[in-house]
Structures are given as C-alpha cells and as structure tokens.
Design a protein around this motif. Structure first.
Motif, PDB file in Angstrom:
ATOM      1  N   ASN A  54       8.238  -0.183   7.228  1.00 19.88           N
ATOM      2  CA  ASN A  54       7.502   1.230   7.302  1.00 19.88           C
ATOM      3  C   ASN A  54       8.576   2.158   6.741  1.00 19.88           C
ATOM      4  O   ASN A  54       9.732   2.418   7.119  1.00 19.88           O
ATOM      5  CB  ASN A  54       7.505   1.514   8.762  1.00 19.88           C
ATOM      6  N   LEU A  55       8.206   2.921   5.642  1.00 22.27           N
ATOM      7  CA  LEU A  55       8.929   3.828   4.744  1.00 22.27           C
ATOM      8  C   LEU A  55       8.540   5.348   5.228  1.00 22.27           C
ATOM      9  O   LEU A  55       7.281   5.725   5.091  1.00 22.27           O
ATOM     10  CB  LEU A  55       9.029   3.493   3.507  1.00 22.27           C
ATOM     11  N   GLU A  56       9.533   6.245   5.513  1.00 20.63           N
ATOM     12  CA  GLU A  56       9.102   7.423   5.773  1.00 20.63           C
ATOM     13  C   GLU A  56       9.258   8.233   4.529  1.00 20.63           C
ATOM     14  O   GLU A  56      10.074   8.521   3.970  1.00 20.63           O
ATOM     15  CB  GLU A  56       9.909   8.198   6.929  1.00 20.63           C
ATOM     16  N   LEU A  85       4.104  11.418   6.629  1.00 21.94           N
ATOM     17  CA  LEU A  85       3.468  10.583   5.945  1.00 21.94           C
ATOM     18  C   LEU A  85       4.382   9.200   5.765  1.00 21.94           C
ATOM     19  O   LEU A  85       5.740   9.569   5.301  1.00 21.94           O
ATOM     20  CB  LEU A  85       3.189  11.265   4.392  1.00 21.94           C
ATOM     21  N   ASN A  86       3.796   8.042   6.255  1.00 20.36           N
ATOM     22  CA  ASN A  86       4.481   6.850   6.139  1.00 20.36           C
ATOM     23  C   ASN A  86       3.587   5.878   5.156  1.00 20.36           C
ATOM     24  O   ASN A  86       2.534   5.926   5.127  1.00 20.36           O
ATOM     25  CB  ASN A  86       4.508   6.240   7.360  1.00 20.36           C
ATOM     26  N   PHE A  87       4.517   5.056   4.433  1.00 21.10           N
ATOM     27  CA  PHE A  87       4.061   3.802   3.818  1.00 21.10           C
ATOM     28  C   PHE A  87       4.574   2.843   4.576  1.00 21.10           C
ATOM     29  O   PHE A  87       5.570   2.410   4.755  1.00 21.10           O
ATOM     30  CB  PHE A  87       4.729   3.857   2.241  1.00 21.10           C
ATOM     31  N   GLN A  88       3.173   1.613   4.697  1.00 21.59           N
ATOM     32  CA  GLN A  88       3.422   0.595   5.679  1.00 21.59           C
ATOM     33  C   GLN A  88       2.903  -0.539   4.654  1.00 21.59           C
ATOM     34  O   GLN A  88       2.175  -0.493   3.814  1.00 21.59           O
ATOM     35  CB  GLN A  88       2.819   0.665   6.785  1.00 21.59           C
ATOM     36  N   ALA A  89       3.796  -1.835   4.920  1.00 23.41           N
ATOM     37  CA  ALA A  89       3.490  -3.081   4.223  1.00 23.41           C
ATOM     38  C   ALA A  89       3.625  -4.237   5.024  1.00 23.41           C
ATOM     39  O   ALA A  89       4.561  -4.193   5.869  1.00 23.41           O
ATOM     40  CB  ALA A  89       4.101  -3.233   2.930  1.00 23.41           C
ATOM     41  N   SER A 126      -0.566   0.102   3.224  1.00 23.67           N
ATOM     42  CA  SER A 126      -1.338   1.128   3.980  1.00 23.67           C
ATOM     43  C   SER A 126      -0.588   2.653   3.896  1.00 23.67           C
ATOM     44  O   SER A 126       0.885   2.445   3.931  1.00 23.67           O
ATOM     45  CB  SER A 126      -2.149   0.855   5.402  1.00 23.67           C
ATOM     46  N   LEU A 127      -1.493   3.640   4.062  1.00 17.91           N
ATOM     47  CA  LEU A 127      -0.722   4.958   4.101  1.00 17.91           C
ATOM     48  C   LEU A 127      -1.204   5.485   5.375  1.00 17.91           C
ATOM     49  O   LEU A 127      -2.541   5.334   5.875  1.00 17.91           O
ATOM     50  CB  LEU A 127      -1.180   5.947   3.174  1.00 17.91           C
TER      51      LEU A 127
END
Length: 401
Positions: A254-256, A261-265, A297-298
């Motif tokens: 999980n990248l902030e 807004l976060n980006f997840q994989a 996902s976003l």
C-alpha cells in the motif's frame, strides 16, 4: 483492512461488520444463467489501546448447489420393449468458517497477528437413474393415453453425505517502516496452513426404488424403511484424512500517493497439498489443486472532516487476474484429467461514512470474464453490500456522584 487482523490495532473504535452478497453467472456457450445470494461474512473486532486487538468472524468457506439432468437419453430394446434411460445429479451444502484472531504491536512500525479457523459443515449428493417405456405403442398405465411421458417409469436413487471438520492457522505481518521519498509504503505478508487434519466422514447409502416418484425415501419405497424412519438402511461409512491440505501465501503493498489517494497491489498463491485420489471433497469429482491471484487498485479515502457530502465517500477501483487449476483422478494410477480456467475482472466500490464512530456503508461490484480450457466463456457479476458499525469498548466510565 477488515481481512487483515494485523491492521486492526490502528482502528479507533470496536466494530461490528455484516456483509451480504450475490453472484450471477451467465454461460455464453449454453445460454444458461445461475444466481446465488446470501450472507457472506459477520465480524466483531475490538482494538485495545492501540497495542492489541482481537476479533471473531463467521463466513462460508465454500458452498455448492447444483441440479443436473442428462439430455442424452440412452435407448435400449429389450424383449420388444423400448426403454429410455436417463441420469440426474443433485446436491448442495458446503463448509462454514468460524475464526478467532489475535493481533499485537511488536514495534513502533510493525504488527503481527494469528487467526485460527475452525471449518465445519456437510454436503449431500443424489444420483438418479430412471427408465420408462415410452415409444412402445401401449397404454402402460391404463389412463387412455398411449406413449405418455413418465408412464411405467422406474426411478432409482443413490444418496451420499459428507461431514467436514478441520482447523487452519493463519499468520500475518505488516510494517509501515519503509518510505519512498516522503511517501509511506506499507508491506503486508500472510500465510495459511493446516493446524489439525481436515477430516471427511462419508456416508454412502444403498440405492432405493422410488416407487411413488416423490424423489424422497419413505415407507412407500423399496426396500421399505423400518417404521417411520426415512434413512436408508446399511449405510457404508468411510473416513478420509488429509484429503484437503490448503496452503497459501499473500504479499500486499500500500503506497500513499497523496494524503487521500493510495495505490495498492496484492499477489497470492493458494495450493492444495493433498495428494488425494478419492475425489470425495468435491461432489463434482474435481479437486482444485491451486490458484493464483493478482490485483492492483486505487483507493481514494474520505476526508476526516468533510466540507461537502461527496468528501465523506471512499472510492475504490481496480483490476484483477486469477488462474485456477483443477484435476480429477482417473482409475489409472497417477493419471489425472486436468481442467483450468482464467478470470479477468474489474472491481468498483463505494464506502459512505456516517456517524461519530466512523460507521460505514459499503457497496462493491465485480465484473468478471471467465474462460476455460474447453473454450467455454462465462460472464460473472458479483455484488457485495456491507455495513460496519463502530462503538467504544474497554473504556473506564466515570462513577456518578
């Protein structure tokens, strides 16, 4: 995340969560449609002073409901009679999952958790064989109609029942220590394995002739049950151990990107380590040997203090890929019939915050295109409706003066 106990420590309140969902499968090749819905999950989560947390949950682990009838009638000619033979397969049931989770903070940025899953349930399977004398040019049941469908029909049914029991263990680890520039990267890792042997008790009942054609075993059938007991006599009991040994690992990030807004994989691999040859777990006689899952996902979070109504809404969108591999053991030793299918899906979700304890109403939809190794495509629509209610627990109340 409600699915990762190691993150529960950060929750500000205790929560009760209920999730209801539905599934629609459209078979493009056969122009058929299946619909199923029900309760997906119940959870109760309690964080304790930002250091510990525990929770319990109940959910279906697997379920099945099917009714299949052969459309390929086999015709035999015996002593000048025309006999039409058909088969049917009906069944249902599944496995439920009751779990208990514990989590703790081991450092300022690291947390761990353990989850214990008790799996239990049952399933039933009925195989039907029938033949009738349609096409012989006679009025077999003397009702004035010649070659009527179902006249002089004879039905035999063979029933089986499985009872399931076993325990799984899951381990979780998450860390917020890594930064990419000024952006925090959360890394989560989990594993799943068998704690106690998964057992299957199988009851196989002798076939009976359904004389009154009601589909059930009763005193009108042959052989007749003793008294009013509707259970067929002389059930053959078998117990299978190590027929199911699930093993799974999951790695998530999980990248902030910004404050909201976060980006997840996430990448996961599930494998059944059992080398079973009895095919008793699946009533369709196929064993799911392994599957892989990957998604990106976003996620846009709602504001803590929204100024407008739309700022109180979480939004999530992503794509995912899944590959399933199944096998069926053949009578020949160490030979299997293999079958696989792949999913490509789009997920969209909304979460609406309300109340002082950050209650939330969630709505999610998955649109999935499934293709398999026999060139049969299906389109799957999956929806989930969830409600999460928060409250304060383990707070020392002031005594009234």
């Amino acid at each position: 995340s409600l699915s990762n106990p190691s993150t529960w420590i950060n929750m500000p309140f205790a929560y009760v969560s209920i999730n209801y969902g539905g599934l629609q499968i459209q078979d493009k090749l056969n122009n058929q449609e299946n619909i199923l819905s029900g309760l997906h999950q119940f959870q109760f989560i309690v964080p304790i002073k930002g250091k510990y947390a525990f929770g319990i949950s109940f959910q279906p682990y697997s379920s099945q409901l099917y009714s299949l009838t052969s459309n390929n009638s086999e015709v035999k000619y015996i002593q000048q009679d025309t006999l039409n033979f058909n088969t049917s397969l009906n069944g249902g049931g599944g496995i439920s999952d009751l779990s208990f989770s514990l989590s703790a903070r081991i450092a300022d940025k690291e947390k761990i958790a353990l989850k214990f899953n008790y799996l239990f349930g049952s399933s039933r399977k009925q195989i039907g064989y029938s033949f009738d004398e349609r096409g012989n040019g006679l009025d077999d049941d003397f009702d004035g109609l010649i070659d009527e469908e179902g006249e002089s029909s004879v039905n035999y049914f063979y029933n089986q029942r499985n009872i399931y029991d076993g325990t799984l263990i899951n381990g979780y680890f998450s860390s917020d220590r890594i930064y990419i520039g000024k952006r925090n990267l959360t890394v989560s890792v989990s594993f799943n394995s068998t704690l106690n042997t998964f057992r299957i008790k199988n009851y196989s009942f002798y076939p009976f002739e359904d004389i009154n054609n009601n589909g059930y075993y009763d005193i009108s059938d042959f052989p007749q049950p003793a008294g009013n007991d509707s259970i067929p006599p002389n059930a053959i009991q078998s117990e299978y151990k190590d027929s199911f040994k699930p093993s799974q690992y999951v790695v998530g990030f999980n990248l902030e990107l910004t404050e909201l807004l976060n980006f997840q994989a996430e990448l996961s691999n599930w494998t059944d380590l059992a080398n079973s040859k009895n095919n008793v777990l699946s009533n369709m006689n196929y064993q799911l040997s392994d599957y892989q899952h990957f998604n990106v996902s976003l996620l846009r979070f709602a504001r803590s203090l929204p100024r407008y109504w739309y700022e109180s809404i979480h939004f999530r969108s992503g794509i995912f890929f899944r590959e399933y591999n199944l096998k069926k053991h053949l009578s020949i030793e160490d030979e299997y019939l293999k079958y696989n299918y792949n999913d490509i899906g789009l997920s969209i979700g909304l979460g609406i915050k309300f109340g002082l304890t950050k209650n939330q109403l969630d709505l999610g939809v998955n649109l999935i295109n499934r293709s398999d190794s026999i060139n049969n495509e299906k389109f799957i629509t999956n929806f989930n409706l969830g409600l999460t209610i928060g409250d304060i627990w383990f707070v020392k109340r002031r005594a009234k003066r």
